[in-house]
Design a protein around this motif. Structure first.
Motif, PDB file in Angstrom:
ATOM      1  N   GLY A   1       3.410   8.227   3.778  1.00  0.00           N
ATOM      2  CA  GLY A   1       2.571   8.749   4.840  1.00  0.00           C
ATOM      3  C   GLY A   1       3.345   9.713   5.716  1.00  0.00           C
ATOM      4  O   GLY A   1       2.887  10.133   6.770  1.00  0.00           O
ATOM      5  N   ALA A   2       4.532  10.065   5.230  1.00  0.00           N
ATOM      6  CA  ALA A   2       5.425  10.893   6.035  1.00  0.00           C
ATOM      7  C   ALA A   2       5.347  12.362   5.636  1.00  0.00           C
ATOM      8  O   ALA A   2       6.111  13.177   6.120  1.00  0.00           O
ATOM      9  N   SER A   3       4.413  12.703   4.771  1.00  0.00           N
ATOM     10  CA  SER A   3       4.433  14.064   4.228  1.00  0.00           C
ATOM     11  C   SER A   3       4.124  15.107   5.285  1.00  0.00           C
ATOM     12  O   SER A   3       4.521  16.241   5.181  1.00  0.00           O
ATOM     13  N   VAL A   4       3.385  14.770   6.322  1.00  0.00           N
ATOM     14  CA  VAL A   4       3.181  15.732   7.400  1.00  0.00           C
ATOM     15  C   VAL A   4       3.676  15.150   8.712  1.00  0.00           C
ATOM     16  O   VAL A   4       3.015  15.208   9.718  1.00  0.00           O
ATOM     17  N   GLY A   5       4.872  14.569   8.638  1.00  0.00           N
ATOM     18  CA  GLY A   5       5.445  13.962   9.838  1.00  0.00           C
ATOM     19  C   GLY A   5       5.501  12.468   9.638  1.00  0.00           C
ATOM     20  O   GLY A   5       4.617  11.884   9.033  1.00  0.00           O
ATOM     21  N   ALA A   6       6.535  11.872  10.179  1.00  0.00           N
ATOM     22  CA  ALA A   6       6.845  10.480   9.880  1.00  0.00           C
ATOM     23  C   ALA A   6       5.665   9.550  10.156  1.00  0.00           C
ATOM     24  O   ALA A   6       5.318   9.293  11.294  1.00  0.00           O
ATOM     25  N   HIS A   7       5.065   9.080   9.086  1.00  0.00           N
ATOM     26  CA  HIS A   7       4.038   8.042   9.167  1.00  0.00           C
ATOM     27  C   HIS A   7       2.795   8.437   9.945  1.00  0.00           C
ATOM     28  O   HIS A   7       1.947   7.596  10.202  1.00  0.00           O
ATOM     29  N   ASP A   8       2.682   9.689  10.333  1.00  0.00           N
ATOM     30  CA  ASP A   8       1.556  10.053  11.181  1.00  0.00           C
ATOM     31  C   ASP A   8       0.224   9.642  10.577  1.00  0.00           C
ATOM     32  O   ASP A   8      -0.630   9.080  11.258  1.00  0.00           O
ATOM     33  N   LEU A   9       0.067   9.922   9.280  1.00  0.00           N
ATOM     34  CA  LEU A   9      -1.226   9.665   8.664  1.00  0.00           C
ATOM     35  C   LEU A   9      -1.520   8.180   8.561  1.00  0.00           C
ATOM     36  O   LEU A   9      -2.624   7.730   8.857  1.00  0.00           O
ATOM     37  N   VAL A  10      -0.512   7.421   8.100  1.00  0.00           N
ATOM     38  CA  VAL A  10      -0.715   5.984   7.970  1.00  0.00           C
ATOM     39  C   VAL A  10      -1.024   5.401   9.345  1.00  0.00           C
ATOM     40  O   VAL A  10      -1.941   4.591   9.512  1.00  0.00           O
ATOM     41  N   ARG A  11      -0.281   5.875  10.328  1.00  0.00           N
ATOM     42  CA  ARG A  11      -0.474   5.371  11.677  1.00  0.00           C
ATOM     43  C   ARG A  11      -1.884   5.684  12.179  1.00  0.00           C
ATOM     44  O   ARG A  11      -2.550   4.831  12.750  1.00  0.00           O
ATOM     45  N   GLU A  12      -2.286   6.913  11.910  1.00  0.00           N
ATOM     46  CA  GLU A  12      -3.609   7.311  12.377  1.00  0.00           C
ATOM     47  C   GLU A  12      -4.711   6.549  11.639  1.00  0.00           C
ATOM     48  O   GLU A  12      -5.689   6.099  12.240  1.00  0.00           O
ATOM     49  N   GLY A  13      -4.501   6.373  10.331  1.00  0.00           N
ATOM     50  CA  GLY A  13      -5.491   5.634   9.545  1.00  0.00           C
ATOM     51  C   GLY A  13      -5.597   4.190  10.014  1.00  0.00           C
ATOM     52  O   GLY A  13      -6.696   3.649  10.178  1.00  0.00           O
ATOM     53  N   LEU A  14      -4.437   3.586  10.247  1.00  0.00           N
ATOM     54  CA  LEU A  14      -4.446   2.187  10.669  1.00  0.00           C
ATOM     55  C   LEU A  14      -4.951   2.049  12.106  1.00  0.00           C
ATOM     56  O   LEU A  14      -5.486   1.000  12.478  1.00  0.00           O
TER      57      LEU A  14
ATOM     58  N   LEU B   1       0.852  -1.196   0.000  1.00  0.00           N
ATOM     59  CA  LEU B   1       0.000   0.000   0.000  1.00  0.00           C
ATOM     60  C   LEU B   1       0.886   1.245   0.000  1.00  0.00           C
ATOM     61  O   LEU B   1       1.567   1.533   0.983  1.00  0.00           O
ATOM     62  N   ALA B   2       0.871   1.953  -1.130  1.00  0.00           N
ATOM     63  CA  ALA B   2       1.633   3.203  -1.201  1.00  0.00           C
ATOM     64  C   ALA B   2       0.676   4.359  -0.939  1.00  0.00           C
ATOM     65  O   ALA B   2      -0.459   4.364  -1.425  1.00  0.00           O
ATOM     66  N   THR B   3       1.139   5.313  -0.164  1.00  0.00           N
ATOM     67  CA  THR B   3       0.285   6.457   0.163  1.00  0.00           C
ATOM     68  C   THR B   3       0.964   7.763  -0.249  1.00  0.00           C
ATOM     69  O   THR B   3       2.188   7.832  -0.328  1.00  0.00           O
TER      70      THR B   3
END
Lengths: 401, 401
Positions: free
Chosen positions: B244-257, B176-178
């Motif tokens: 998912g690091a575009s606004v901080g390391a993996h924050d978005l992917v982490r939050e989504g997951l 999964l690429a984001t």
């Protein structure tokens, strides 16, 4: 008998790379490029930030300066306006540098105070900026024809915007095993016979080397049957036979193929295991006749079929990945046939590659071929060697076999 | 931040080998054995001749003796009768030794005179005979579970009469690429955006390592979208995300997951390239979150995803094939993050492996990753080194990537 190098040269000489086909990039790994891959885009497409931080005009970003934070530009969301010397925009790794900015103040050197950013360390022009085209510019050649694509290459071709890739068609190799005494696994074996392993082992080797094997039914030791089996070969790039030596080296296969117009080039190579190696052309198809003995067949396939497949696949600069190893046991002098000893390859405590040939080298011991890490090459007439001597070796794992 | 070794151990700990499936032997090369391969037959099935020549009773075959030629037994056509001391039967490599014979007089040492064979050199009992079961006996274990099958192994399994092989199912890896800034090759790229290469490169790597990649559509930098993309993952053995690091390391992917119940283990490793590496478990599936930067993603995949695939595939004893090479250029001391320098690997005139890191190591230079032969490993806090020092390296070709 001819020498290995001459045999290989004569086998390769008539072979031509296969034609070109388009494959989706997702299926291109391991295939051989039929044309250069040129960059269709410039990467990065513009000056971008190399870090998370703040885009600034360096001249206005000396230590202690306060800059007004006028926006944020995550990757994929460029800042629409232009920043003036006293202004800054939050950027992230990969963010396009806003117009007017020429450097990035990294997060660690900045303090955010309300709507302002205080500069902790003076910023040089160009600092933490990846200039446009730093990786590649549109039109540049990224990958050369004849290259076998790795996962890394596939990534590069993707970044260069190639959904399709022009590659050489996989070479098609027909594999014909002969012998009255053999049967395929699971089939009824003749009295005193054995299960044929050459077709399967060679097909696996062809597949591992990026070719496509077409396994023909086993043919009995019968000239008519051999001739018939090769009557409707169809579109193959190479015919590989094994065996036919039950009443003299390859006599039957040779005779059978003669009825299809075999032009024989040579059929004996000064090597061990595997003296009877036949090369020629039959009905327009290059022929490689391997010994029936499974160990000999695999060793000969390694020395001759793998280079042939690389040539057919259009791979440039392919060569057996020979290495040098330290001998772990004494070796007697060799006779006039180049020898290929099944061996254990290990790294010693100092990280050096060592090689120890198995004590038993009888070519009937197929199990020792599976257990071997590689082959120790003994040239014709090589002198006796003491442990510690440097010798040429070939690691099977380097060949994917 | 945790160290690489600890990160790898924590990634591997929860992984279990996939289940077993039967594949035809012809499709088994490169697969990992789920059970031992036992010999179903004895090879050779009886005492056989190792050479072309004449089967004899050794006691009656002293130099000068004359033996009556009573028959011929090509491989696959055993001699029906029994030979008496004064008799002989023509045999060929692989021919069953007729009853009554205990040795083979090789062709070169024999003279055929009408219906007789004159013995040129005295024959010892057992000479040029391959005893029954010399290669393997029925019931013997030939290949151990957990072994990745080579072409040579396939040959051995064929000889042992296995038409089907029990192997571990290929591990299925969802990729999964984001990112708002990326698009697949050939698709429209957002303004200032780039073409996504991680999905393709990782899928190729997964395939090269014997896994099956399932490439999911690219997901924008949006928590809801990330959560939705992983809602119906289905039967996968591992979920790999990138970016998912575009606004901080993996924050978005982490939050989504997190909305799917992410249990986060760690998300920072002391290495370069590729500090932000996320590990955990989401909806019952192990998660490996790679950096969005393509070079970092590939290096992290090499260090963590390849071992994970080997573990999932049930391969025993897998380890990164580290080698020692001689340094070709001076290296400065390293900081506290282990470094992985893209490098050229060559053999010098003496056959020794040398390594020269590229002068530029910016992680945005994807082209240099494709051009590299391997990685030079610099442990955390490694001292400065002069040319000629021995350093650990990893060759991409040894990994098939």
């Amino acid at each position: 008998m001819i020498a290995i190098e001459e045999a290989r040269a004569r086998i390769l000489a008539p072979l031509r790379p296969t034609g070109t086909e388009m494959v989706p990039l997702a299926a291109a790994c391991g295939r051989v490029l039929a044309g250069a891959v040129l960059a269709r885009r410039t990467q990065p497409p513009a000056d971008v930030s190399a870090m998370d931080g703040f885009a600034v005009r360096a001249a206005a970003a000396a230590a202690g300066a306060r800059l007004r934070l006028v926006g944020s530009a995550p990757a994929g969301h460029p800042f629409a306006g232009r920043i003036e010397p006293g202004e800054t925009v939050a950027v992230f790794t990969g963010s396009l540098l806003p117009e007017g900015a020429d450097a990035v103040l990294i997060q660690e050197d900045a303090a955010r105070e309300g709507g302002e950013v205080r500069v902790g360390e003076s910023v040089r022009p160009g600092q933490h900026v990846r200039p446009r085209g730093q990786d590649f510019a549109a039109g540049e050649r990224l990958l050369a024809p004849g290259r076998r694509l790795t996962a890394r290459d596939v990534g590069l071709a993707a970044a260069a915007d190639h959904p399709w890739i022009a590659v050489h068609r996989r070479p098609v190799v027909a594999v014909l095993a002969t012998g009255d005494e053999i049967a395929l696994p699971g089939e009824e074996v003749p009295a005193g016979g054995i299960v044929s392993s050459n077709s399967h082992a060679l097909a696996a080797l062809v597949g591992a080397a990026g070719g496509e094997a077409r396994v023909l039914p086993i043919v009995p030791d019968d000239v008519e049957a051999i001739a018939a089996a090769t009557e409707r070969l169809g579109a193959v790039d190479l015919l590989v036979t094994t065996g036919g030596a039950s009443v003299g080296a390859h006599d039957l296969v040779r005779e059978g193929l003669a009825r299809r117009g075999l032009a024989l080039d040579f059929w004996k190579v000064a090597m061990r295991p595997g003296k009877p190696l036949m090369h020629g052309r039959v009905a327009g198809v290059p022929l490689l006749g391997l010994p029936g003995n499974p160990v000999s067949a695999l060793v000969c396939a390694t020395l001759f079929l793998l280079p042939a497949l690389a040539r057919l696949a259009g791979e440039t600069g392919w060569a057996l990945p020979m290495e040098t190893a330290l001998l772990g046991a004494p070796l007697p002098a060799n006779d006039r046939r180049a020898d290929h000893l099944r061996a254990r390859l290990e790294h010693d405590a100092a990280g050096r590659l060592t090689v120890t040939p198995f004590a038993r080298q009888d070519s009937s011991l197929q199990r020792l071929l599976a257990e071997a890490d590689g082959l120790l090459f003994r040239p014709a007439d090589a002198p006796a060697l003491a442990p510690g001597a440097e010798v040429p070796v070939l690691r099977f794992s380097n060949l994917g076999i």
